[in-house]
Structures are given as C-alpha cells and as structure tokens.
Design an enzyme around this catalytic site. Structure first.
Site, PDB file in Angstrom:
ATOM      1  N   TYR A 287       0.848  -1.193   0.000  1.00  0.00           N
ATOM      2  CA  TYR A 287       0.000   0.000   0.000  1.00  0.00           C
ATOM      3  C   TYR A 287       0.876   1.231   0.000  1.00  0.00           C
ATOM      4  CZ  TYR A 287      -4.950  -0.431  -0.281  1.00  0.00           C
ATOM      5  OH  TYR A 287      -6.210  -0.576  -0.786  1.00  0.00           O
TER       6      TYR A 287
ATOM      7  N   GLU B 298      -0.474   4.749  -0.678  1.00  0.00           N
ATOM      8  CA  GLU B 298      -1.263   5.968  -0.927  1.00  0.00           C
ATOM      9  C   GLU B 298      -0.392   7.199  -0.720  1.00  0.00           C
ATOM     10  OE1 GLU B 298      -4.800   5.962   1.468  1.00  0.00           O
ATOM     11  OE2 GLU B 298      -5.828   4.566   0.130  1.00  0.00           O
TER      12      GLU B 298
ATOM     13  N   ASP C 106      -4.962  12.878 -26.081  1.00  0.00           N
ATOM     14  CA  ASP C 106      -5.061  11.510 -25.560  1.00  0.00           C
ATOM     15  C   ASP C 106      -4.421  10.599 -26.611  1.00  0.00           C
ATOM     16  OD1 ASP C 106      -5.752   8.934 -24.899  1.00  0.00           O
ATOM     17  OD2 ASP C 106      -7.880   9.358 -24.566  1.00  0.00           O
TER      18      ASP C 106
ATOM     19  N   THR D 184      -2.630   5.480 -22.459  1.00  0.00           N
ATOM     20  CA  THR D 184      -2.557   4.156 -21.865  1.00  0.00           C
ATOM     21  C   THR D 184      -1.135   3.647 -22.118  1.00  0.00           C
ATOM     22  OG1 THR D 184      -3.354   3.244 -23.942  1.00  0.00           O
ATOM     23  CG2 THR D 184      -4.982   3.525 -22.202  1.00  0.00           C
TER      24      THR D 184
ATOM     25  N   LYS E 211      -0.982  -0.265 -25.175  1.00  0.00           N
ATOM     26  CA  LYS E 211      -1.309  -0.387 -26.601  1.00  0.00           C
ATOM     27  C   LYS E 211      -0.001  -0.403 -27.397  1.00  0.00           C
ATOM     28  CE  LYS E 211      -5.889   1.335 -25.644  1.00  0.00           C
ATOM     29  NZ  LYS E 211      -6.883   2.419 -25.729  1.00  0.00           N
TER      30      LYS E 211
ATOM     31  N   ARG F  73      -1.157  -2.903 -18.524  1.00  0.00           N
ATOM     32  CA  ARG F  73      -2.301  -1.996 -18.483  1.00  0.00           C
ATOM     33  C   ARG F  73      -1.967  -0.893 -17.497  1.00  0.00           C
ATOM     34  NH1 ARG F  73      -5.207  -5.150 -21.456  1.00  0.00           N
ATOM     35  NH2 ARG F  73      -6.678  -3.515 -21.943  1.00  0.00           N
TER      36      ARG F  73
HETATM   37  C1  LIG Z   1      -7.897   2.819 -25.019  1.00  0.00           C
HETATM   38  C2  LIG Z   1      -8.245   4.256 -24.921  1.00  0.00           C
HETATM   39  C3  LIG Z   1      -8.666   4.834 -23.722  1.00  0.00           C
HETATM   40  C4  LIG Z   1      -9.069   4.051 -22.487  1.00  0.00           C
HETATM   41  O1  LIG Z   1      -8.240   3.181 -21.956  1.00  0.00           O
HETATM   42  P1  LIG Z   1      -8.735   2.035 -20.939  1.00  0.00           P
HETATM   43  O2  LIG Z   1      -7.438   1.589 -20.385  1.00  0.00           O
HETATM   44  O3  LIG Z   1      -9.461   1.030 -21.759  1.00  0.00           O
HETATM   45  O4  LIG Z   1      -9.604   2.684 -19.920  1.00  0.00           O
HETATM   46  C5  LIG Z   1      -8.864   6.206 -23.686  1.00  0.00           C
HETATM   47  N1  LIG Z   1      -8.666   6.957 -24.776  1.00  0.00           N
HETATM   48  C6  LIG Z   1      -8.284   6.431 -25.962  1.00  0.00           C
HETATM   49  C7  LIG Z   1      -8.078   7.329 -27.130  1.00  0.00           C
HETATM   50  C8  LIG Z   1      -8.062   5.059 -26.075  1.00  0.00           C
HETATM   51  O5  LIG Z   1      -7.707   4.556 -27.253  1.00  0.00           O
END
Ligand SMILES: *Cc1c(COP(=O)(O)O)cnc(C)c1O
Length: 415
Positions: free
Chosen positions: A52, A54, A198, A224, A227, A233
């Site tokens: 933990y 925090e 994003d 993220t 990807k 993750r």
């Molecule tokens: C995948 C994605 C997210 C969200 O990610 P999660 O980990 O699935 O919550 C947000 N914005 C974009 C553009 C994405 O491609």
C-alpha cells in the site's frame, strides 16, 4: 513457468495455458492490443503487488515505502525523458481513470468539453453520453468530413467558437490518419481552452518518431501504456511546458485529482512494469519497431485496396486500418466472427456515418502492433491480406485457419 500456479490452482492454470496457446497460434490484429515482454510480465507478477502506497514519493500514508518510492521516481523520470515533458503522474489505473483525472483537474461539473464523436473514432471518455464525461460535463462533438473521412479542422474551429469549451480532447481509437496537434492548439487558444492530447493508441509511434508528438502543442497529454507502447495496463498523465505556463498549479491539480480525488493505493507492480516498458521504449530497437508497425500497416492497406476493399480515408498513416465492408455484403460482426474462425482476431467497428447499429456496424478495425512484435514484415502482410480476402469473399474460414497456424509457427511470440 507458472509451476506454483499449476500446483495450487489447476483450473486457472489450465485456462491460462489455453489462452497462451490461443495467442500463439492466432494473429492478434486488434489495434489496441500487443504482446508484452517477459520482463514486463515479471515486474507485474512481483511483490510490488503487495504494497500500500497511498500518496506520492516522500509523502506516503503508509510505512515501508522506501523502495516503492524508488520505483515510482524511476518510472516518472523515464516517462519525462521518453516523452520530453516536465511532469508525469504514473499512478492512473488505466486510460479512462486517467482522463477522468484530467476533467477533475481542469473543469468543474457542468462545464464544457469538446471531443471527437464516438462514431468518428473518439473515445467514450471524450464526452459520450453514457460515460461519466457526458453525464457530469456538458459535451459537444466534432466528426470527420463526409467525403474524405478526415478531421475537418474548420468544423472543429466553428464548433469550438460556438460552444466555448473549457477543455478540448484530441485523440482517437479508429482514425487511421495523422493528427494535427498544432491546429488543435490554435483552436484551443482561440477560445481559451485546455488542450488534452489523448495519445493512447499512438504513444508507441510517437516515442519511435513515427507520428508527430503533441508535446509542443497540448497542455496535458494522457496515454494508456498497454497499446502501441507495449507495456502493462496502466496510464500516464503528463503536463507540458505550455500546460504549466497556462496554470502553474496544473501538475499539483493532476496529482490531487488522481489521489485522493479518484483513486486509493497505486498499483505499484503496474508502475514497476510501466518503468520496464519505458526502458524498453528507450532502446533503438523500439524506434525500429514503431517504424515497422507503420510500414506494415501501409503495406497491408495497399494489398487490401488491390483486393477491392474499401478503406476509410483510403489508407493509413499509422498502425490501424478501418475497413468499410458495405461493398462486400457482410456486416462487421459477421466478418469479425468469420475471421476469428480463421484465427485472425479483429474487432467490429462503426465507420463514419454508419447506417448500421453500433452492435453490428459496417466495419472492422485491424492493426499491426502485435503482429509486428512477432517480427512479421512485408511478405507476411501480403499473405494476411490474401487470408482476409479469402475469408471475406469465399466465407471459408476453415481453409485459411490452417494457413494462419502455419504462419504463426514461424513467428513465435518473443519471450
Ligand atoms: C484505449 C483508450 C482509452 C481508455 O483506456 P482504458 O485503459 O481502456 O480505460 C482512452 N482513450 C483512448 C483514445 C483510447 O484509445
């Protein structure tokens, strides 16, 4: 591997083995997925899971965090270096909560956000009505041009002028073309809005120089880590120089939004694994990887065009292709299912101005990040285009399944 798991829990062990085998002998072509390295997986399955922590390094609410601080500081340093930003929060559990933290840090409930429409390739968290972002904030949307399927920057400018959002999102999930962050920043400035890039889908391409970086244009950048960046993750929330210039307190506001605003204890094993993937991303081989992802997508796109497929926007600049299957007389859902039977894993996806419902749209989305991790190249892209065409035209997945298996045997998932 997994000897103890096998001894303690045979059921989960056996499902895991099946999943490993499934991955090994199918082509993973969902553009938001990848195959992570063994080093990343080892960090994830470490005792860092137990702690933990925090708070933030040096300011924890629990004892025993000496080494946890080391992990988080190292991860932050690597993220700042890899992306070239002055600030990065590494605690976001995933992409959606990371975006939520940006809303918390920049808007009050009921204030206005402008994002890309879901059907044009935006994300749920960019203001969609069933998501927190559309429920607690007032959202409006831009889309793509009907003729070209490209973002119409003049339209974005007009909507921004009319709606006066306080936050604008640029970032996509199924847009196969390069994003012009500079134009978005000009639009944001014209209405005094924050610009959040994003880059979830394309962060690995940006790191490897295969897509322009938003660092000089956005105030905030979220991504993220699972990807194209090929990590666990998780998520990164960055503030740029111009973000700090706009609001010197923005980094602190982001930190407070993540904890205690939205989350409790950070997932330290996840942060350790992010640190590992960032180290991997600093290597020259990752630059090469990003370039190959894009080259493979382009070759695959060209081959599919030759076979009479209709590609949204006519092709791709990045890691993904959006196929409009209307001219092939098959729905996205049926195509996804048939391709899965052939061992080619893709996902059904709406195309811009889709006349069909989201649950069974007109398109499928395919990407090259995972198959490029397996070191497939141009020759394999040509084969895969053949396979996809054969399945869609002749509806004979069983025959193609054997060919896919053969291809997979020669391109083992790297360990
Ligand atoms: C995948 C994605 C997210 C969200 O990610 P999660 O980990 O699935 O919550 C947000 N914005 C974009 C553009 C994405 O491609």
């Amino acid at each position: 591997m997994h000897e103890e798991l096998k001894r303690i829990d045979k059921e989960i062990y056996e499902i895991l083995r099946k999943e490993e085998n499934r991955k090994e002998d199918t082509l993973e072509m969902i553009p938001s997925e990848n195959h992570t390295s063994l080093a990343v997986l080892e960090a994830l399955s470490s005792v860092f899971n137990d702690k933990y922590a925090e708070g933030y390094p040096g300011k924890r609410y629990y004892g025993g965090n000496e080494y946890i601080d080391d992990v988080e500081i190292l991860c932050q340093e690597r993220a700042r270096k890899v992306f070239g930003v002055p600030f990065c929060n590494v605690q976001g559990y995933s992409g959606s909560p990371a975006n939520m933290a940006v809303y918390f840090a920049t808007l009050k409930p009921g204030e206005k956000v402008l994002g890309m429409h879901l059907s044009a390739g935006g994300h749920l968290t960019h203001g969609w009505k069933v998501n927190f972002s559309g429920k607690y904030y007032e959202s409006s949307f831009y889309g793509v041009d009907k003729e070209t399927s490209l973002i119409d920057y003049d339209e974005v400018r007009e909507i921004a002028k009319k709606e006066k959002p306080k936050l604008i999102f640029v970032g996509t999930t199924s847009y196969p073309r390069t994003l012009d962050f500079k134009k978005f920043r000009e639009i944001a400035d014209s209405v005094g809005a924050y610009l959040c890039a994003d880059i979830s889908h394309i962060s690995g391409l940006i790191v490897s120089g295969s897509h322009p970086s938003p660092v000089d244009h956005a105030h905030v950048i979220t991504t993220t880590t699972h990807k194209t960046l090929r990590g666990p993750r998780g998520a990164l929330i960055m503030v740029t120089e111009s973000g700090i210039k706009k609001d010197a307190d923005l980094p602190e506001k982001i930190n407070k939004a993540v904890f205690p605003g939205l989350q409790g204890g950070p997932h330290v094993h996840q942060i350790a694994a992010i640190a590992v993937c960032l180290k991997e991303a600093m290597d020259d081989s990752f630059k090469e990887y990003g370039k190959l992802v894009v080259r493979n997508a382009r070759v695959l796109a060209e081959e599919l065009v030759k076979k009479g497929f209709n590609l949204v926007s006519g092709g791709t600049d990045n890691h993904l292709i959006l196929l409009n299957l209307e001219n092939k007389g098959i729905s996205g859902k049926d195509a996804q299912n048939l391709l899965e039977k052939a061992g080619i894993v893709v996902n059904k996806n709406a195309v811009p101005f889709d006349p069909r419902p989201p649950a069974d749209p007109s398109g499928i989305r395919l990407g090259t990040p995972a198959i490029t991790t397996r070191k497939m190249g141009e020759e394999e892209m040509k084969k895969i285009a053949e396979f996809i065409s054969e399945v869609v035209e002749k509806r004979n997945p069983e025959k193609v399944r054997e060919k896919v298996k053969k291809l997979c045997i020669n391109f083992k998932i790297p360990k």
